[in-house]
Design an enzyme around this catalytic site. Sequence first.
Site, PDB file in Angstrom:
ATOM      1  N   ARG A 257      43.237  19.728 -43.191  1.00 23.16           N
ATOM      2  CA  ARG A 257      43.617  20.704 -44.211  1.00 23.16           C
ATOM      3  C   ARG A 257      43.142  22.116 -43.899  1.00 23.16           C
ATOM      4  O   ARG A 257      43.942  23.050 -43.936  1.00 23.16           O
ATOM      5  CB  ARG A 257      43.042  20.249 -45.545  1.00 23.16           C
ATOM      6  CG  ARG A 257      44.086  20.102 -46.600  1.00 23.16           C
ATOM      7  CD  ARG A 257      43.409  19.668 -47.880  1.00 23.16           C
ATOM      8  NE  ARG A 257      44.388  19.269 -48.854  1.00 23.16           N
ATOM      9  CZ  ARG A 257      44.297  18.190 -49.605  1.00 23.16           C
ATOM     10  NH1 ARG A 257      43.268  17.366 -49.445  1.00 23.16           N
ATOM     11  NH2 ARG A 257      45.218  17.915 -50.501  1.00 23.16           N
TER      12      ARG A 257
ATOM     13  N   SER B 267      72.161  -9.754 -53.219  1.00 18.27           N
ATOM     14  CA  SER B 267      73.176  -9.745 -52.181  1.00 18.27           C
ATOM     15  C   SER B 267      74.539  -9.678 -52.837  1.00 18.27           C
ATOM     16  O   SER B 267      74.724 -10.157 -53.961  1.00 18.27           O
ATOM     17  CB  SER B 267      73.048 -11.012 -51.349  1.00 18.27           C
ATOM     18  OG  SER B 267      74.273 -11.345 -50.744  1.00 18.27           O
TER      19      SER B 267
ATOM     20  N   LYS C 192      69.857 -15.044 -52.900  1.00 19.36           N
ATOM     21  CA  LYS C 192      68.970 -14.195 -52.103  1.00 19.36           C
ATOM     22  C   LYS C 192      68.201 -13.138 -52.901  1.00 19.36           C
ATOM     23  O   LYS C 192      68.673 -12.648 -53.915  1.00 19.36           O
ATOM     24  CB  LYS C 192      69.770 -13.501 -51.004  1.00 19.36           C
ATOM     25  CG  LYS C 192      70.234 -14.478 -49.928  1.00 19.36           C
ATOM     26  CD  LYS C 192      70.721 -13.744 -48.715  1.00 19.36           C
ATOM     27  CE  LYS C 192      69.567 -13.043 -48.032  1.00 19.36           C
ATOM     28  NZ  LYS C 192      70.009 -12.161 -46.962  1.00 19.36           N
TER      29      LYS C 192
ATOM     30  N   ASN D 207      66.341  -9.912 -51.381  1.00 23.39           N
ATOM     31  CA  ASN D 207      66.003  -9.217 -50.136  1.00 23.39           C
ATOM     32  C   ASN D 207      64.777  -8.320 -50.296  1.00 23.39           C
ATOM     33  O   ASN D 207      64.601  -7.697 -51.338  1.00 23.39           O
ATOM     34  CB  ASN D 207      67.209  -8.397 -49.678  1.00 23.39           C
ATOM     35  CG  ASN D 207      68.374  -9.280 -49.274  1.00 23.39           C
ATOM     36  OD1 ASN D 207      68.191 -10.284 -48.598  1.00 23.39           O
ATOM     37  ND2 ASN D 207      69.573  -8.943 -49.727  1.00 23.39           N
TER      38      ASN D 207
ATOM     39  N   ARG E 126      57.287  34.840 -30.254  1.00 21.78           N
ATOM     40  CA  ARG E 126      58.060  34.122 -31.285  1.00 21.78           C
ATOM     41  C   ARG E 126      59.251  33.483 -30.596  1.00 21.78           C
ATOM     42  O   ARG E 126      59.872  34.097 -29.738  1.00 21.78           O
ATOM     43  CB  ARG E 126      58.569  35.048 -32.406  1.00 21.78           C
ATOM     44  CG  ARG E 126      59.377  34.301 -33.514  1.00 21.78           C
ATOM     45  CD  ARG E 126      59.537  35.127 -34.786  1.00 21.78           C
ATOM     46  NE  ARG E 126      58.241  35.651 -35.147  1.00 21.78           N
ATOM     47  CZ  ARG E 126      57.944  36.948 -35.204  1.00 21.78           C
ATOM     48  NH1 ARG E 126      58.883  37.851 -34.991  1.00 21.78           N
ATOM     49  NH2 ARG E 126      56.712  37.331 -35.473  1.00 21.78           N
TER      50      ARG E 126
END
Lengths: 450, 450, 450, 450
Positions: B177, B266, B272, B274, B305
């Site tokens: 940081r 599904s 199912k 998932n 730059r």
Amino acid sequence: MYTALLNDPEVAALLADEAQARAMVRVERALAAVEGRLGVIDAAAASAIEKHLAEFEPDVADLARGTAAAGVPVPALVAQLRRAVGGDAAGFVHWGATSQDIVDTALVLQLREALVLLEGHLAALIEALARLADAHRATIVVARTRFQQAVPTTFGLKVASWLAPLPRHRARLAELRPRLLLVQFGGAAGNLSALGDRGVAVMEALAEELGLGCPAMPWHTERDALAELASWLALVTGSLGKLGLDMVLLAQSEVGEAREGQGGGSSTMPQKANPVLSEALVALARRNATLLSGMHEAMLHAQERDGTAWQLEWATLPDMVASAAAALSHADHLVRTLVVDAAAARATLDAALGLPLAEAVSFALAEHLPRADAQQIVKEAAREAAESGTDLLEVVARKVKVPIDWHRVRADAEHPACSDLLIDRVLRTATSAMAPSSPAVASAGTRSSA
Amino acid sequence: MYTALLNDPEVAALLADEAQARAMVRVERALAAVEGRLGVIDAAAASAIEKHLAEFEPDVADLARGTAAAGVPVPALVAQLRRAVGGDAAGFVHWGATSQDIVDTALVLQLREALVLLEGHLAALIEALARLADAHRATIVVARTRFQQAVPTTFGLKVASWLAPLPRHRARLAELRPRLLLVQFGGAAGNLSALGDRGVAVMEALAEELGLGCPAMPWHTERDALAELASWLALVTGSLGKLGLDMVLLAQSEVGEAREGQGGGSSTMPQKANPVLSEALVALARRNATLLSGMHEAMLHAQERDGTAWQLEWATLPDMVASAAAALSHADHLVRTLVVDAAAARATLDAALGLPLAEAVSFALAEHLPRADAQQIVKEAAREAAESGTDLLEVVARKVKVPIDWHRVRADAEHPACSDLLIDRVLRTATSAMAPSSPAVASAGTRSSA
Amino acid sequence: MYTALLNDPEVAALLADEAQARAMVRVERALAAVEGRLGVIDAAAASAIEKHLAEFEPDVADLARGTAAAGVPVPALVAQLRRAVGGDAAGFVHWGATSQDIVDTALVLQLREALVLLEGHLAALIEALARLADAHRATIVVARTRFQQAVPTTFGLKVASWLAPLPRHRARLAELRPRLLLVQFGGAAGNLSALGDRGVAVMEALAEELGLGCPAMPWHTERDALAELASWLALVTGSLGKLGLDMVLLAQSEVGEAREGQGGGSSTMPQKANPVLSEALVALARRNATLLSGMHEAMLHAQERDGTAWQLEWATLPDMVASAAAALSHADHLVRTLVVDAAAARATLDAALGLPLAEAVSFALAEHLPRADAQQIVKEAAREAAESGTDLLEVVARKVKVPIDWHRVRADAEHPACSDLLIDRVLRTATSAMAPSSPAVASAGTRSSA
Amino acid sequence: MYTALLNDPEVAALLADEAQARAMVRVERALAAVEGRLGVIDAAAASAIEKHLAEFEPDVADLARGTAAAGVPVPALVAQLRRAVGGDAAGFVHWGATSQDIVDTALVLQLREALVLLEGHLAALIEALARLADAHRATIVVARTRFQQAVPTTFGLKVASWLAPLPRHRARLAELRPRLLLVQFGGAAGNLSALGDRGVAVMEALAEELGLGCPAMPWHTERDALAELASWLALVTGSLGKLGLDMVLLAQSEVGEAREGQGGGSSTMPQKANPVLSEALVALARRNATLLSGMHEAMLHAQERDGTAWQLEWATLPDMVASAAAALSHADHLVRTLVVDAAAARATLDAALGLPLAEAVSFALAEHLPRADAQQIVKEAAREAAESGTDLLEVVARKVKVPIDWHRVRADAEHPACSDLLIDRVLRTATSAMAPSSPAVASAGTRSSA
């Protein structure tokens, strides 16, 4: 804010959520149509589906919510479609299909249109570069190898080297298209399980209906054609990135041999004209080179379907298409408007004290002396020329007494004899790439815009 | 459509164009304020600028057009601000600054807020995982190495291994940081050229005004802190990707020892559920691993730059922050709702014919036999057990007559003595990471939300 | 053939197969020693192992064959060691360990030594750059932004921007070291299963014995410290790649403001001196940026051990260490021998028609005119100057009648007042980084070379 | 030590320094031959060069030193060759060429041979997979989508999905070969400057002499063919990585439906057989996916030659070829020796309570009920079946009174009708890919081994 640099509006529209949603509806509708025709589903139900989905506009916000829940938008889409169709026919929507059939085929339909656009941009760019190469056959510039002035060459040949890969990219596109523009239809796990022995027939009919090719087997888990497309996109942006990099370097204050027609302004330095498009070409090339890894990672698609690999594709491929579209569009604009400063290029050579002719001088001497001696003499003379600010040829002429016509050496070296021949050869490859594509591809293109 | 999978709404808002435009206005306003205070610009002009920009809402569409032209949004923004300020004061907007000062400092302000969010998610996740690890100290599962059942372990220790890297990520964040949250102010080319000898004073005052640190010199071309942030984002998603991968594997039908609280449906298979979130964690990890290359490529930032490298950052970093935010949010939801099936885990072990106890058996035997012999016996017995469907310990007990309490061996192996000690050690690192951060960091966090 | 460009001989030796094999032997020997001391294994057996392994030279070709069969070299190594030890003691070799304990701890031992070397190179480079920055405080060069001449600056400040990230890299290394230099000891699946309740004690004692830190729990599947190291290596090569890229651009024939002390010759152009080391720095930076993805992919380490992810690390990390070592060594050589051509830099400015002073002129005018008018006048004057070949200040002085001392403007702009202050600030960070490291780190370093 | 996992000995030999050095000598010799024939150099000198270089063995250590100095090995090589040739003829070695002509053409010669090997491996693998697919047409296994059991399928079809991409890879190789196997000959900066108007003739003759194609213009800076090759290598390893990943998952203890013929042993767990080759396939795929970025980065090849981009290629491409070679060789071994456990696969299905038949049941019901109702009933029944441990079909048969032959439903679902048709289609693509390649390609292959 950076969209204008990193994307192309037309292609962005083709890949937007709305376009994807419409393409998925198109696939579901075509599926019902062919299943009705083949007697897989009730013909009346098929007609009802075709009718209700003809103008159906999916609710994209609802699809987004559904995607968050299911990991794919299709369950939510099918629910929308069934509500739209209503009645008994509703149950026949999405018959025998799985989510991936719809998402992948819709993607292929979108890509087909995007590739027509990209190919159009590519053809236009080839033409523009061919014109530019031809126009600058006689513009003498110094070639630079490893960031050092090397020998005289022509700006036309430099442009030819930007052009040369592009017809190859066009050929590659023609080669990969039939591997890519394939219907996806495999049902739950890629073996057309729900359709008994009629599965293959439906797959073939659906391909026909959508103007797509039909694969040997569903490609749910074979993602090579998508990775190949990604590689192609990176090849295209890579070649244009080289063009952009060269322009950035030519436009340097100290070089100034070419510049963008319209550079970008600075917020604090009034004199500057920044090479905005050229920089973007470089950035887009490196972006696609980076993203390409992700598409190849996604080839490790486990078992009969793998959500981890599939999501990675979704997150990656659209950005790659966008980068290629933006790069082609920037390059086209850049090439049509760039300004070549032949006088500056001439001045560069004049200021170079003949050092870029060192190779030519050494070959001229080598007709009279052993080559090792010739090189040694030129090497020393080059140092002397640089230190004293005298022209290399003068220094050599003074040092070595051989019957060489130094004016001739200079003139020959500054008008490289093969430059024109090489430009001609490249232009021929460009012209043959400009010929109308094969009927198959052309008709796929035509259909896709129907 | 895929935003819910690939992004987090709060972080998306922080990184949106509108937020960036507002952050840039904030920087320009702060600059005028400090320059007025230091007498670099006219005090009345500074007041006018402060007043007019206090509530100014930039026109983002106009900035987008300006970006297309100049390659950065700042010239268009400065024009908007000068119109808004009007009069002589207008000329003092952006005094001594360059576009990159504004874009980079605005980015840092946005990242400061995004990191507060990410850190909050991370802290919450650490807490949730600590609770889960503690709750499953006694849940016996089989460990799996190289995709094979290995030895018994506890689910708590598995969770501890998901948890263990996260306090390190928090420490890394605290370390990076102060290197990242720095003002950017260098003028045209990083040497504060337009401000005479007062440049450094303005740089310091601007940092103070915005609650940011002040670098040794402007970091226009030193992009290491951004690449370090990108690496941190990829470390976070990498650790969460491992968690997701483990969950995907635990949730397999054949394993079923843990599953997502609410799996995705599904479109064709009613049974199912998932593992949507787990898959997303894997995809997001691979996405960030891929994108990370781009941020490191962008460290090759040429001269004072380099638009090519800078654009590459813009195209890459926001997606990486988004991926990390989405991953943290998915992981938090997953960890709080996942379901552990201790009975299934027990059943796995029971069905394993004692093979995961092979190491324990071989160590037990080695107290009575040379170890090589012990291993050989167990290897043969393991084969026999697998072929005959008999428990390994029975096979060994039958083969070798040594005074071993096989019930004891089984019980000890199934309750690994060190598991609790190791969980304790990990929980301690988690707790110390939960302590309030150092005052410096905390105040930076506080300010950023002010 | 390319080793001299892509690797460093000292580091290559530290990472060679032989070094790895010896480090693995060292770990096995230390393990027996501490297990003997703790009474985990028979003390006499431990002594025998210590004695026989003290000078043991492993057969690397045999390990390679064993790796092909088992996917790790450890089973073959343990067999070699047991043959070397012989008798009953042989069975106590590798007691309670798993292959990954040995491979990972050996890797950490090798990395510890490699990091001492890298840190030494880094310190030397910091010193060399600090000297160079100091020496060129008054060398005026033109800064270049977005590949265009911008404003005058000093070569010293340019060098300071190469230097500035390096003390940060040193700080990062000090931060990551205690996370990385940890023993790996977890047994079969990371819960020290074979050692009853003495597992943690062995882990701690082994760490102590090898001079390494001890983790909260075995980090078999937590690869964040390795990925963090990889990121650090890429940060280092990234910063040096920027230095190399700047040198490549400064050494261009048209710029010629700095060049390598000893450029590479061409096979056909006698006048050329190619920037070999600078090019290598760029290539090595892009190489590590690319490879870094692989190390982050490898964080997705499944379950309790994952051969797929682990092999990917083996294939990736050594090349990254080698690249960093080569880059540090090339950079050091380059910085100590590079030649700055202050006259060329001066000539660049003289030839620039005052355009790099445009910002200064516009600020000078803005003290007498509204800034918008000032910028507009300078913009037009810059165009006129470029077209007519007249100096910008003359053009402006002719156009605008305001009491400005243009010689003063020129002199001030060409000696940017803050350059020295900024160089001082950077040199201070370099000096504090040069202070002796913390005792912990230093002793780790010392031990590693013991 | 890891070479056996990460490389292939035959290909390693083709890419070794010695092979590169010999290939460079071959190019220099061929160049002298054609230049002598065309009268570009003295015929006697050409003969002398041909004679002296016929058996010349370059000193590789000296080339390595020369590469460190010049950044390319060619100046050192030319010096060696000139010493070997001696006399006046020595000066005619390397006439009109530049280093890159030699390095690139030599690389192409090496790649030509490596591709013959890779293609041979690929053909053998196609054949082995075709046999395996055919042999397992009737081996019923459960398909797994998103890591969950889905529907029954055949092991043969699974193998067909591993096979299907490979003929496409073969087709891609045939397409890219003529773009890749091109002579490089352009002289100092790609315009054949030193050879007057005879440059193109020499380029064509050299191509002919070496059995290579001739490009439209020298491709010094057009690296698309190399990047395309790299993409092809990553496509190949990607497809094999999917195979490896599937095998890793099939070989899990809980699945056990297929396993490597000879797994790797563990150093502490006697029962284990680790999937060494399968893991390596995954690692090699991710390795090439990572490295591929580097080859696309290297397309940004500045101006007429760019050492930064060129070195990046050298550091990247050989590893990619090695990975592909290793992966093909591992895959071939794996496929020929893997063991399918049909009984285990059957047992998986038997233990699944009919849940993988849920789709089939829902389609059967949908012939009698609205589909939405059918899906709802099956969803509830699936939950009930899982909770009660009853077979899904029994649960449904009990719940719904419709005239369905449930034995028929089960039998049909477990023998997916389209599986055979799809396997046939894939085998046909494999067979046509096995046909002898086009004469051009074959002869290129033949020549290369001459």
